[in-house]
Write an enzyme that holds these catalytic residues in place. Structure first.
Site, mmCIF file in Angstrom:
data_model
loop_
_atom_site.group_PDB
_atom_site.id
_atom_site.type_symbol
_atom_site.label_atom_id
_atom_site.label_comp_id
_atom_site.label_asym_id
_atom_site.label_seq_id
_atom_site.Cartn_x
_atom_site.Cartn_y
_atom_site.Cartn_z
ATOM 1 N N ASP A 147 0.855 -1.182 0.000
ATOM 2 C CA ASP A 147 0.000 0.000 0.000
ATOM 3 C C ASP A 147 0.896 1.238 0.000
ATOM 4 O O ASP A 147 1.728 1.404 0.897
ATOM 5 C CB ASP A 147 -0.895 -0.007 1.248
ATOM 6 N N LYS A 151 -0.861 9.856 0.789
ATOM 7 C CA LYS A 151 -0.945 11.138 1.478
ATOM 8 C C LYS A 151 0.277 11.346 2.374
ATOM 9 O O LYS A 151 0.701 10.438 3.071
ATOM 10 C CB LYS A 151 -2.224 11.206 2.311
ATOM 11 N N ARG A 222 -1.167 -10.001 -9.834
ATOM 12 C CA ARG A 222 -2.317 -9.321 -10.436
ATOM 13 C C ARG A 222 -2.205 -7.809 -10.286
ATOM 14 O O ARG A 222 -2.766 -7.060 -11.091
ATOM 15 C CB ARG A 222 -3.609 -9.828 -9.816
#
Length: 243
Positions: A147, A151, A222
């Site tokens: 991830d 921000k 993927r």
């Protein structure tokens, strides 16, 4: 976001558990996926070690292994399943908290070997496992498409950070590799900046453009497919553990 509970094996919450950000569950699993999870996962699960417990990685596998690899956040499990099939003499520990991703791994394993002797699944935060592993226990660590937490105020949540690199540097034997992949330009820059601060590692490339082509021994995921489909370039970075 509220802090999820980490069980201590006695129905309580571990006081020393790092804070985890992210999802643990997605859409409800289909009956077949749920059945596969219930049948296969108990045989492959690596229980959470206690705060002071120390593990012997080769002994975690029923058959002898010549080395041990760790994949942090294996996502859908495509990479882990393929590496396990290609290297039956290598023990691979995969960490993933997302139940749907674990179910996906079971599907990929079932297609290759439903009872692999060289795979162990830690269905929890990798940061709860790494302190229990001994120095120099690993020859490869994979952090693939983590991830990016784009921000700025969330940058401290990124897995590639100095605290986790302390652990990875300790766990990798000399000559071992940390492999990081991302399709997020900011995360790629962040990774190179963080690793540049570490004298224990050397980047195996001289320029980022050398990392645009995935090596042959690096199975696709993927997430890479999604990035390619929308025209986002990926970076496949390798960092070697120095003496």
């Amino acid at each position: 976001m509220s802090q999820p509970e980490f069980e201590d094996g006695k129905g309580g919450v571990r006081e020393d558990a790092p804070r985890f950000y992210g999802r643990r569950r997605g859409k409800r699993l289909r009956v077949q996926a749920q059945g596969r999870l219930e049948e296969m996962l108990p045989r492959l699960t690596l229980p959470e070690p206690g705060p002071d417990e120390r593990l012997d990685p080769p002994s975690l596998f029923p058959s002898p292994v010549r080395e041990v690899w760790l994949e942090v956040g294996f996502g859908g499990g495509e990479h882990l399943a393929e590496q396990a099939a290609r290297h039956p003499d290598v023990g691979i520990i995969g960490c993933e908290v997302f139940v749907n991703g674990i179910a996906s791994l079971m599907k990929h394993l079932e297609a290759k070997d439903p009872t692999p002797d060289n795979v162990r699944v830690f269905p929890e935060d990798a940061r709860l496992l790494m302190p229990a592993l001994p120095d120099g226990a690993l020859t490869r660590v994979f952090v693939l498409f983590p991830d990016p937490w784009p921000k700025k105020r969330h940058a401290e949540r990124r897995f590639i950070n100095q605290d986790n690199l302390d652990q990875i540097a300790r766990l990798l034997r000399v000559g071992g590799e940390l492999r990081v992949a991302s399709d997020d330009a900011n995360y790629v820059d962040w990774t190179l900046e963080q690793l540049a601060k570490r004298p224990e590692f050397e980047w195996t490339a001289k320029a980022l453009e050398e990392c645009r082509i995935r090596p042959d021994d690096w199975p696709p995921t993927r997430y890479e497919g999604k990035a390619v489909a929308v025209g986002r370039p990926c970076a496949f970075m390798r960092f070697r553990r120095k003496a």
